[in-house]
Design an enzyme around this catalytic site. Sequence first.
Site, PDB file in Angstrom:
ATOM      1  N   SER A 131     -17.777 -13.806 -26.858  1.00  0.00           N
ATOM      2  CA  SER A 131     -17.814 -12.338 -26.849  1.00  0.00           C
ATOM      3  C   SER A 131     -16.759 -11.848 -25.869  1.00  0.00           C
ATOM      4  O   SER A 131     -16.928 -11.973 -24.658  1.00  0.00           O
ATOM      5  CB  SER A 131     -19.199 -11.842 -26.409  1.00  0.00           C
ATOM      6  OG  SER A 131     -20.162 -12.133 -27.394  1.00  0.00           O
ATOM      7  N   LYS A 155     -21.152  -7.901 -18.110  1.00  0.00           N
ATOM      8  CA  LYS A 155     -19.860  -8.308 -18.685  1.00  0.00           C
ATOM      9  C   LYS A 155     -19.619  -7.549 -19.994  1.00  0.00           C
ATOM     10  O   LYS A 155     -18.527  -7.017 -20.231  1.00  0.00           O
ATOM     11  CB  LYS A 155     -19.868  -9.819 -18.945  1.00  0.00           C
ATOM     12  CG  LYS A 155     -18.540 -10.382 -19.427  1.00  0.00           C
ATOM     13  CD  LYS A 155     -18.711 -11.648 -20.254  1.00  0.00           C
ATOM     14  CE  LYS A 155     -18.568 -11.343 -21.721  1.00  0.00           C
ATOM     15  NZ  LYS A 155     -18.704 -12.484 -22.613  1.00  0.00           N
ATOM     16  N   LYS A 176     -19.813  -6.407 -31.872  1.00  0.00           N
ATOM     17  CA  LYS A 176     -20.632  -7.001 -30.823  1.00  0.00           C
ATOM     18  C   LYS A 176     -20.746  -6.050 -29.628  1.00  0.00           C
ATOM     19  O   LYS A 176     -21.835  -5.893 -29.055  1.00  0.00           O
ATOM     20  CB  LYS A 176     -20.030  -8.344 -30.374  1.00  0.00           C
ATOM     21  CG  LYS A 176     -20.718  -9.003 -29.163  1.00  0.00           C
ATOM     22  CD  LYS A 176     -22.115  -9.480 -29.467  1.00  0.00           C
ATOM     23  CE  LYS A 176     -22.904  -9.899 -28.228  1.00  0.00           C
ATOM     24  NZ  LYS A 176     -22.490 -11.160 -27.615  1.00  0.00           N
TER      25      LYS A 176
END
Lengths: 291, 291
Positions: A93, A236, A168
């Site tokens: 990701s 993150k 995502k």
Amino acid sequence: MKIAFIGLGIMGRPMAAHLLDAGHELTVYDIAAIPENIAARAATAGSAKEAAAKSDIVILMVPDTPHVEAALFGENGAAEGLSKGNIVVDMSSISPLATKDFAKRINDLGCTYLDAPVSGGEVGAENASLTIMVGGPTDTFETVRPLFETMGKNITLVGGNGDGQTCKVANQIIVGLTIEAIAEALLFAGKAGADPARVREALLGGFASSRILELHGRRMVERTFDPGFRINLHQKDLNLALTGARELNMGLPNTATTQELFNVCAAHGHVGKDHSALILALEEMAGFSIE
Amino acid sequence: MKIAFIGLGIMGRPMAAHLLDAGHELTVYDIAAIPENIAARAATAGSAKEAAAKSDIVILMVPDTPHVEAALFGENGAAEGLSKGNIVVDMSSISPLATKDFAKRINDLGCTYLDAPVSGGEVGAENASLTIMVGGPTDTFETVRPLFETMGKNITLVGGNGDGQTCKVANQIIVGLTIEAIAEALLFAGKAGADPARVREALLGGFASSRILELHGRRMVERTFDPGFRINLHQKDLNLALTGARELNMGLPNTATTQELFNVCAAHGHVGKDHSALILALEEMAGFSIE
């Protein structure tokens, strides 16, 4: 198909194991040691370049954008080992914008690229039930689809390169902000004198219902904050959203505030807890806990 | 049972009709004219006091806190017509803190009180599928439950007086903030170059899924902002949350920002649109639309 698998951490290890179980020939590489259960069944390589040179498809599952860049384009990176017609599949990701650049550089070598980040976490990786959000060319997607099917269940080609990563990020915005919404609602209910557990139950039948209210709402009420999905990982992901939004010249006001609340969690030593522990930030601020 | 029904607007009218259909004897009162389909089947009263005097149970379905206060405790209000043992059921969505005060004043007259706000909107009222969140004594709840069952499906006693209203506020926080989350996610996706419709579809199978992503996400993508639930009503509900939070000495950061975004919608003339039109505020701010 000969597959190079780069990155055998918490997520990569069970994903590689599913590919081995399906009979694929794997060459694996990690900057750390290769887990024994993988090393016993796969060839190991001394670099990403060497793994790529022995394979048709290179799969990456590493922590963040700089790790993908290093594994692909660093010294002895996979790009040096690619042959024309090879496929690079990044299941990490990372930044959607950086992904478009990486895909272009891979295309320039006569290879194709898929960005294919996943959601579902460690449990989803173990159970081969990951959601996989893919960006890239349709024919490449169809070639790789059988591999995805050994690792996940809900597999969607969202669009061109970068769109898998964008999807995502969108997923992590919704999940983070829904957790925050439930935390505000349950804390308000508790401070107003109601029983948050009964409020959650009453809401489960109605329009406010979601898997997140069911699972993370229960975690907040029962105070079970063992991960799960750690706050520092969600930080993150929201950083990808906020950095991306700044580059795109747009505002994400509640994403920004939710990230600040994760920072409040960090200030109190909660970053290793499940992301449902976001409620602890609001509780610190209110000087009140629903516990 | 003899029932006084006060407030025959968009919600109250179909709710009263369900009670009549179930064979109950109604005396109705509204500061505006009584709808014909109700007037033909119910007794009408010239005041809330008169309606209450003829009934065992007084049901209120009015817009906001001041209207409940006026209908109960104003001149010729229901309180003047109550007899000991009567029950007051407020199905309006109003302040949880004011509700505790109203309940106490009704108790002081020898009567019991239920706060029983609903969610599900006009459609839920018409279809008798409302979610009903109740606060008050258990035996009073059991007495009134058959009436609730003519109007709704998901009926929960959340706790004591005020807790029904608190639960409704919690519901509206979650619904409003989830709409906002989906708007941020789809706008980010669109500005990053992905197709928001495909992103929504990819997310529907995963952890970010919810009825709100399904219904309001589709509204955002298809630009169908006819109400539904109007922004100005959701502004009222978030005002209850923010006013309540201030009285309780706590912060609701994303509720506050979401209210600001509804205010941006108002600035651009969108308050009569469905609350999914919240995305228009983010689009105005970004100078970009996913349309």
